[in-house]
Design a protein around this motif. Structure first.
Motif, PDB file in Angstrom:
ATOM      1  N   ARG A   3      42.947  32.052  38.142  1.00  0.00           N
ATOM      2  CA  ARG A   3      42.433  32.422  36.821  1.00  0.00           C
ATOM      3  C   ARG A   3      43.225  33.599  36.299  1.00  0.00           C
ATOM      4  N   ARG A   4      43.762  33.472  35.058  1.00  0.00           N
ATOM      5  CA  ARG A   4      44.483  34.575  34.439  1.00  0.00           C
ATOM      6  C   ARG A   4      43.685  35.206  33.313  1.00  0.00           C
ATOM      7  N   MET A 190      30.807  36.418  48.207  1.00  0.00           N
ATOM      8  CA  MET A 190      31.846  36.417  47.184  1.00  0.00           C
ATOM      9  C   MET A 190      32.913  37.470  47.496  1.00  0.00           C
ATOM     10  N   LEU A 191      34.116  37.246  46.959  1.00  0.00           N
ATOM     11  CA  LEU A 191      35.238  38.144  47.183  1.00  0.00           C
ATOM     12  C   LEU A 191      35.352  39.124  46.013  1.00  0.00           C
ATOM     13  N   LEU A 215      36.725  42.961  40.245  1.00  0.00           N
ATOM     14  CA  LEU A 215      36.667  41.512  40.075  1.00  0.00           C
ATOM     15  C   LEU A 215      35.745  40.910  41.125  1.00  0.00           C
ATOM     16  N   ARG A 216      35.061  39.841  40.757  1.00  0.00           N
ATOM     17  CA  ARG A 216      34.184  39.114  41.680  1.00  0.00           C
ATOM     18  C   ARG A 216      34.484  37.630  41.548  1.00  0.00           C
ATOM     19  N   MET A 217      34.815  36.995  42.650  1.00  0.00           N
ATOM     20  CA  MET A 217      35.241  35.604  42.635  1.00  0.00           C
ATOM     21  C   MET A 217      34.765  34.875  43.884  1.00  0.00           C
ATOM     22  N   THR A 218      34.831  33.559  43.852  1.00  0.00           N
ATOM     23  CA  THR A 218      34.545  32.767  45.036  1.00  0.00           C
ATOM     24  C   THR A 218      35.712  32.909  46.010  1.00  0.00           C
ATOM     25  N   PRO A 219      35.536  32.488  47.252  1.00  0.00           N
ATOM     26  CA  PRO A 219      36.656  32.558  48.192  1.00  0.00           C
ATOM     27  C   PRO A 219      37.870  31.742  47.754  1.00  0.00           C
ATOM     28  N   GLU A 220      37.680  30.827  46.800  1.00  0.00           N
ATOM     29  CA  GLU A 220      38.776  30.006  46.281  1.00  0.00           C
ATOM     30  C   GLU A 220      39.403  30.608  45.033  1.00  0.00           C
ATOM     31  N   GLU A 222      37.763  31.318  42.060  1.00  0.00           N
ATOM     32  CA  GLU A 222      37.076  30.967  40.816  1.00  0.00           C
ATOM     33  C   GLU A 222      36.084  32.069  40.432  1.00  0.00           C
ATOM     34  N   PRO A 223      35.751  32.194  39.138  1.00  0.00           N
ATOM     35  CA  PRO A 223      34.714  33.146  38.757  1.00  0.00           C
ATOM     36  C   PRO A 223      33.429  32.886  39.528  1.00  0.00           C
ATOM     37  N   ALA A 224      32.847  33.915  40.093  1.00  0.00           N
ATOM     38  CA  ALA A 224      31.658  33.746  40.932  1.00  0.00           C
ATOM     39  C   ALA A 224      30.436  33.433  40.082  1.00  0.00           C
ATOM     40  N   PRO A 225      29.552  32.587  40.584  1.00  0.00           N
ATOM     41  CA  PRO A 225      28.302  32.312  39.859  1.00  0.00           C
ATOM     42  C   PRO A 225      27.530  33.598  39.608  1.00  0.00           C
ATOM     43  N   GLY A 226      26.969  33.730  38.401  1.00  0.00           N
ATOM     44  CA  GLY A 226      26.189  34.908  38.066  1.00  0.00           C
ATOM     45  C   GLY A 226      26.991  36.072  37.545  1.00  0.00           C
ATOM     46  N   ASN A 227      28.313  35.930  37.401  1.00  0.00           N
ATOM     47  CA  ASN A 227      29.101  37.001  36.814  1.00  0.00           C
ATOM     48  C   ASN A 227      28.617  37.300  35.396  1.00  0.00           C
ATOM     49  N   PRO A 228      28.749  38.537  34.954  1.00  0.00           N
ATOM     50  CA  PRO A 228      28.107  38.942  33.686  1.00  0.00           C
ATOM     51  C   PRO A 228      28.709  38.319  32.436  1.00  0.00           C
ATOM     52  N   PHE A 229      29.930  37.786  32.533  1.00  0.00           N
ATOM     53  CA  PHE A 229      30.565  37.243  31.344  1.00  0.00           C
ATOM     54  C   PHE A 229      31.005  35.793  31.547  1.00  0.00           C
TER      55      PHE A 229
END
Length: 385
Positions: A3-4, A190-191, A215-220, A222-229
Motif C-alpha cells: 500500500r502506497r 497486527m504489525l 502505521l498499523r497493518m496486517t502481517p501481509e 494490508e490496512p488493519a481492520p479497525g484502523n481510524p481511516f
C-alpha cells in the motif's frame, strides 16, 4: 499487497509534564557489569497497569550478554532462548545465545542502503514464529524505507539461514535523518511501524504521506481492520521521528518521539488524533493536538526504544545516555520519570522486555555519534523494579 496511499490518524494522549534533569558524562565501566539504583522499592511481578507502581524504582545490570557488536539497532527475543540483533550499517542479522553469548550469523539482508540514520533498523518476529519461522525487518533502500519478511532456517549453515526477503510494505519516505524504523507486533496480532518525516517537516501533517506516522497493518501489509481511516495503514500522525513502541498490561500503546531542540516525548497512543509536529513540540495549549504524558529536554533523552515492565515504561536515551523509568497509572504518569545508568554505558538504543522484571538493553556507541569503548557495542541483561 503493498500500500502506497495513506490517510491520517489522530492520537489521544493524557498529559502530564515531567522534565528529566539528570546530567551525565560519557564514561564506560571497565567491566561488563554495573548497577545503578534509585531508592529501590522492589515490586511484585505481574502488576497491572491500573495499580500504582512505587515512586522510586531500581535498575541492576546483571551481566553483559554480548559485546563487540557493530551498530546494533533492532533486537528480538526468540521463543525459548536466543536473541536476534540487526546491524544498521552491515545489514546483517545475528543470533546471540543469551546464556553463553555465542554468535551465529543468519545472513545479510539484500538491498540495504546504510547512509546517515538509515540502514537495517528494527526487527520483529511473526506472532506465529514458532510455526512459520518468519522474521520481519524495517530497512532503508536506495529509494525508500520498507518492511520485508524472511524465513529463518537455523538448520542451514551460518550465513545462509535467511531466506530471500518478501516485501510486505514499501514507499515510506527516506532521508539522511528521521527514518523511524521501529516495528512491533501488537497484542492484536497486527504489525505496527514508527516512521519519521525524513527531514521534510510537512509530511508529518500530510494525510497522504507515510512519513511522520505510526502505521498499523496486517502481517501481509494490508490496512488493519479497525484502523481510524478505513482503507489506510495510518494509525496516528503529526510525529517527527518515532523509534519506540510498547504496550502496557492493558494493551495500550505508547510511543517515544525525538524532539528537535526543546522537548522529547513519550506519548500514549490512541487511534485518531494529531501529535502536533511540526506545529508544536512537547505540550501545547491547542486542543487539536494531543499532549505527551511526559517530556524531556533533548540533551537528557533523545529516546529510541521503549519497553513495558513492572508497571513502568522503560525508555533508552541516546544523547541522554541513560535509561528512563516512567511509572504509569492508567495512561498517566504516577510519579516523575527517573533516570538510571547515566553515562555508565554511553548511548542506549533498544530496550526489550524479557519477561517479569528483566530487560534486554543495547548500547549504540558505534553509530558514528558515540564514543565507543574497546568492547562496544553491547547487549546488557538488566533487572528492574
Amino acid at each position: 499487497m503493498v500500500r502506497r496511499r495513506v490517510v491520517t490518524a489522530v492520537v489521544a494522549a493524557t498529559a502530564l509534564l515531567a522534565v528529566g534533569c539528570s546530567s551525565g558524562g560519557g564514561g564506560t565501566p571497565s567491566g561488563g557489569e554495573s548497577s545503578s539504583a534509585g531508592s529501590a522499592a522492589p515490586s511484585a511481578s505481574g502488576r497491572t497497569a491500573e495499580e500504582t507502581p512505587p515512586a522510586k524504582g531500581s535498575v541492576r545490570v546483571v551481566r553483559t550478554v554480548a559485546d563487540h557488536l557493530k551498530t546494533p539497532w533492532g533486537l528480538a527475543a526468540l521463543p525459548g532462548s536466543g536473541l536476534l540483533v540487526s546491524s544498521r550499517d552491515d545489514g546483517t542479522i545475528t543470533r546471540v545465545d543469551d546464556r553463553t553469548g555465542r554468535r551465529t550469523l543468519l545472513g545479510t539482508v539484500p538491498g540495504v542502503a546504510a547512509d546517515g540514520e538509515g540502514g537495517l533498523l528494527g526487527i520483529a518476529l511473526s506472532p506465529d514464529h514458532a510455526s512459520d519461522h518468519l522474521v520481519y525487518a524495517y530497512l532503508t533502500t536506495d529509494s525508500d524505507n520498507r518492511i520485508v519478511r524472511m524465513l529463518y532456517d537455523p538448520r542451514k549453515p551460518a550465513g545462509e539461514q535467511l531466506g530471500a526477503p518478501d516485501t510486505v510494505f514499501k514507499g515510506i519516505p527516506k532521508g539522511f535523518i528521521h527514518n523511524g524504523g521501529r516495528i512491533a507486533f501488537g497484542p492484536d496480532g497486527m504489525l505496527y511501524a514508527g516512521t519519521g518525516e525524513s527531514g521534510d517537516r510537512g509530511l508529518a501533517q500530510d494525510r497522504n504521506s507515510l512519513g511522520g506516522k505510526i502505521l498499523r497493518m496486517t502481517p501481509e501489509g494490508e490496512p488493519a481492520p479497525g484502523n481510524p481511516f478505513g482503507n489506510s495503514v495510518v494509525y496516528s500522525y503529526g510525529h517527527r521521528n518515532v523509534q519506540g513502541l510498547a504496550w502496557d498490561g492493558k494493551q495500550r500503546l505508547y510511543a517515544s518521539e525525538f524532539g528537535q531542540d526543546t522537548w522529547d516525548e513519550l506519548n500514549a497512543i490512541k487511534p485518531g488524533g494529531n501529535y502536533g509536529w511540526p506545529d508544536t513540540e512537547g505540550r501545547s495549549s491547542d486542543p487539536g493536538y494531543q499532549n505527551p504524558i511526559a517530556q524531556w529536554h533533548t540533551d537528557v533523552a533523545s529516546p529510541s526504544g521503549i519497553a513495558y515492565a513492572e508497571g513502568s515504561i522503560w525508555m533508552a536515551g541516546l544523547r541522554g545516555e541513560r535509561l528512563w523509568r516512567i511509572p504509569l497509572k492508567g495512561t498517566e504518569t504516577s510519579a516523575p520519570p527517573q533516570a538510571f545508568l547515566t553515562g555508565a554505558y554511553g548511548r542506549l538504543r533498544t530496550v526489550v522486555a524479557a519477561g517479569g522484571d528483566k530487560l534486554w538493553l543495547t548500547t549504540s556507541n558505534t553509530d558514528g555519534r558515540g564514543k565507543p569503548s574497546p568492547t562496544d557495542d553491547r547487549i546488557l541483561e538488566v533487572v528492574v523494579s
